[in-house]
Design an enzyme around this catalytic site. Sequence first.
Site, PDB file in Angstrom:
ATOM      1  N   GLY A 408       0.789  -1.233   0.000  1.00 27.60           N
ATOM      2  CA  GLY A 408       0.000   0.000   0.000  1.00 27.60           C
ATOM      3  C   GLY A 408       0.815   1.273   0.000  1.00 27.60           C
ATOM      4  O   GLY A 408       0.604   2.159  -0.825  1.00 27.60           O
ATOM      5  N   GLU A 431       6.116 -22.978 -13.610  1.00 30.24           N
ATOM      6  CA  GLU A 431       6.366 -24.248 -12.915  1.00 30.24           C
ATOM      7  C   GLU A 431       5.037 -24.892 -12.485  1.00 30.24           C
ATOM      8  O   GLU A 431       4.949 -25.487 -11.418  1.00 30.24           O
ATOM      9  CB  GLU A 431       7.283 -24.048 -11.702  1.00 30.24           C
ATOM     10  CG  GLU A 431       8.753 -23.936 -12.060  1.00 30.24           C
ATOM     11  CD  GLU A 431       9.317 -25.223 -12.613  1.00 30.24           C
ATOM     12  OE1 GLU A 431       8.792 -26.291 -12.300  1.00 30.24           O
ATOM     13  OE2 GLU A 431      10.291 -25.152 -13.392  1.00 30.24           O
TER      14      GLU A 431
END
Lengths: 649, 649
Positions: A408, A431
């Site tokens: 934030g 992956e």
Amino acid sequence: MATENTSTYASGYVQPEVDVRALTKVLDGEYAEIRDLVRTNLVTYASVLEEAEELGVDAFRERVRELVVDMAATGQTGMGFPSEYGGGGDIGASIAAFETLAFGDLSVLVKVGVQFGLFGGAILHLGTERHHEAYLPDLITGQLMGCFAMTETGHGSNVQALGTLARYDAARQEFVITTDGDGARKDYIGNAARHAELAVVFAQLEVGGKSEGVHAFVVPVRMGGEVAPGVRIEDDGRKMGLNGVDNGRIWFDGVRVPREALLNRFADVTTEGVYESSIENPDRRFFTMLGTLVQGRVSVGGAGVNAAKVALVIATKYAARRRQFEAASDAEEQLLLDYGLHQRRLLPLIARTYALHFAQDVVRTQLHEVFSGIKDDAPARRRLESRAAGTKALGTWHATRVVQECGGAGYLSVNRFAALKADSDIFTTFEGDNHVLLQLVAKGLLTHYASEFEDLDQLGMVRYVTNLAVETVIEKTSAHKLLERVRDLLPGGDEWDQEAGLLDSEYQLAMLRYREEHMLAGVARRLKRGVDQKRNPGVVFSQVQDHVIAVAHAHVERLVLEAFVDKVRALPDGGNRVALGLLCDLFALSTIEADRAWFMEHGRLTVQRSKAISREVNDLCRKVRPLAVGLVDAWGVPPEMLRAPDLVG
Amino acid sequence: MATENTSTYASGYVQPEVDVRALTKVLDGEYAEIRDLVRTNLVTYASVLEEAEELGVDAFRERVRELVVDMAATGQTGMGFPSEYGGGGDIGASIAAFETLAFGDLSVLVKVGVQFGLFGGAILHLGTERHHEAYLPDLITGQLMGCFAMTETGHGSNVQALGTLARYDAARQEFVITTDGDGARKDYIGNAARHAELAVVFAQLEVGGKSEGVHAFVVPVRMGGEVAPGVRIEDDGRKMGLNGVDNGRIWFDGVRVPREALLNRFADVTTEGVYESSIENPDRRFFTMLGTLVQGRVSVGGAGVNAAKVALVIATKYAARRRQFEAASDAEEQLLLDYGLHQRRLLPLIARTYALHFAQDVVRTQLHEVFSGIKDDAPARRRLESRAAGTKALGTWHATRVVQECGGAGYLSVNRFAALKADSDIFTTFEGDNHVLLQLVAKGLLTHYASEFEDLDQLGMVRYVTNLAVETVIEKTSAHKLLERVRDLLPGGDEWDQEAGLLDSEYQLAMLRYREEHMLAGVARRLKRGVDQKRNPGVVFSQVQDHVIAVAHAHVERLVLEAFVDKVRALPDGGNRVALGLLCDLFALSTIEADRAWFMEHGRLTVQRSKAISREVNDLCRKVRPLAVGLVDAWGVPPEMLRAPDLVG
């Protein structure tokens, strides 16, 4: 809320102190040395964090290549290869090194993963001596760059259905590699756009007109820096992040490679043009080959957890010094970390990070044991594959969530959130897409119930249940026995959990075990019911897919909690043990709290007890709060990796 | 699961059809014309989406400036200014234009917001005729660029505590603007690093040694392209996103501006050096000034919802054409959108987007009525400010979540997720951090209970309850009456909700109202209890902060559902009404489902009913699925804004 919590302090609770250096030792474990080497390298090359922003894509790619080669010279990146070829001969250490590298720029990490994990790993595990001798020495130094050409535009997760063809030309003893249509182009291939000279290409092998399934071939894609004849390469261009990695697309137009280019550890074509393999069943052969590449998942999962640590260190230090209005007094504004809401956002994430760290230790150890031959049998490989899939999914989701929650205040590039956000999101996808991985986990679990599905073969259901799952011992578990098992999960009998102490780790474990078993039984019942009704198996599976994901998630969370509980129990008495005990409770109870609707719906939590858990989580947050800075310092993230001078300075 | 759902089809449910063009008309409403103008402009300048990647930061900033000036010439960006100065004289249309602009590059959007919303809005609303005449004509064309210098490094959300000083020098009839320490530097100021000639500077006014609180001043920061004497500007540098906006830091070192530089609509300093204001109470004066700037929040909230639409259009079209393995048959893989899990991820987000769209209509209309003098009184302004804060928070959080959920497949820059993710995150922070905004909402709600806090003044509690809240009529509600009110929320009596139909919108609304009222009473009780125990009010507030946020969130969600229900009820019969009815149910029930633990804990949901709601959500997803493409097409996002050729092509 206030009353209940103050009572804890009144009842003689003693706040522990964290011994940061000792805790770092616990966390680094047996791989402290290699981790420290990587930390040193990270600091030496810390300028790459700025270069990631300042350099254009081309220059940054070259810089990352240079740096990877420099790091390779320190031995850091070659730990997983046999020492006779210049490697370190220690697979566990190679994973630990990769995990630690995730404290730094993630393009460097992924470039290392592509070169040494994917490309090097395929040569090592799918190839034989002739390939090892020809390629390992130069690829370990980074002089020979390569890529791992598996994914295709049309086939992301479904590797068995790849479209690239490798036809055997018996007359010339060569394979002819061809991209069969645009959906079969190799895509998102790291190292392809610029640096790879070789590609390990996954393609459908055809010998004498018969398809033998997917196999891997070593194919030169560049010669003297020029793209090889018959090969076409396109740059994937600028990406959201990881712009130090040169991803690209590759097409093959009848590219010929010698018979010896087949990575022939599990299957070969003889000089006479006969296909042969030590593994008869084609599915089993395929999954055995893929299984040798499991280290990639173990690596990425651990890297995700460590990327999350970087974000959490910054966020915690920021919250421990930043004052906000809404102050306790007019004179001084209160620290962010003293706000209940802020504690609630940050501290359970720290607890979960510790939990995932210790779960990563377990899967790394399993990997090491299997691949070092310490404990390598079929059940161990199955456990490893399932666990690697699950840990990878939870670790990388955690990274995404942590970066999101913590980011934030961190919008400017000068602190690392921007880069972390841009670079780490894809971890949930490569992956193995996390959702697909959790289905794999679930299928492993479901095969335990396969005896209930006797009549499914004809209907094709078994395909959905076992297709991706590795072979599993089929337990003869009837529906009746199942219910008993669920009851058996509660150590004190059926109602025990209504009275047990919330901070009793046996209680916490029983709750997560109950959830897992109950969900698993539910999915099995739903599948069976659908099939009994003669409905389309695909539709049935589609409709239970969210349950499938949920059961796998519950399974992995239980494993993670077990790893954390085991770790705490094994620690010597002292402040660190008390502190980790608090974190373990916080992880367990915030996990139960997050799913408390499910526990209420399934009769394992009363309304009162559910509320009590929320109060306990608040209380644990307040106890962990004074330890927070020490707990994140213990991760040993080099300060140079934090940047963010305004936030933590 | 399967059984219950198939029964719906058996019982005669007729799948509606969506009339896309008619639905676009409903969505565009009275502002169809200006929205279409913006759509045309977006297509004309669509190349900016590529330029955002291809150009360096400097060149891209210049390109965005150029484009903003070009768009200004079409009248699109000046709708909110009085026609006598060259504006469009229609505040509602100006918001609608801004919302629509959010389909395109978000640097352009934010540059427009900075120039015409923040800078222009401050001149318009805080200044008087002399400022209007001097600046509005040139700023409306974009020839005169300015910035809005409010935020300081040390003070993000707490504007009343800003550190910049404006001392009145009576002898020379000038204000002297000074940055008082490094925490008082203006930071993250859009347009500051390059383009602004003027700044509206918020500073503590001191007249005759007396502090009069924060006021706004017009201060030249550049003259002839050079930074003005006494002003220092630093570039904030590359950011995670929005790199077409030139954010910077500004310091003032005794910069002198004439007495007339004070934006004097609400307060002035006379030629004799006397401070005077039509609003006596300093707090009220301050919040009145800030209140005139509420359009910024309304704009950003709407922009967030529309940015979410772009992501959802791409994700929906992708899911409606992309096939995945795990197929229904071997011959053909199943569409992503036919998977239960995928429906669960995507369709409730579409429903919530519709809900927020209609809630945005309500707050935009309120804004238009207040600022056009159609309905401008104190309660209307209060309602507007609270609603703007809440809608902004939910709209921008929604954008972040949607982009996150939908972005999985979209890692390459060539589709828009990368840009959307990088550019839209900050929306949750600027124009008021969402958590702070929700506290503002909550404080407005809490003042209704102020009569229960008679003894709080001495303890300073009232500061926490009403500090940021605008004045509110204090209802004389005792705790007893409160409980009656809670009961009154259930139209059919205390147990009514246990039997009501899940698809009855009165039931859905009653649930959300009950949650809000119960949470509100709970927060009030907790505050009072803490104070009764003489505990530090700051600590008490800190400990209930999560409840404060939760009650505000519940309040705004209730308003959003009301807006959606009202809209559906007002539609003529037909497929679109049925379709929106399904979406409205999906929004309501998935909202209740997400918080079902709370409803169970508070006796408003039985376990059985909670499970029934989950089944109903699944069922609604399956009904909405065939409508999904039409529902997202109706938003009228120009195809050029989607890019993503591989995904939706």
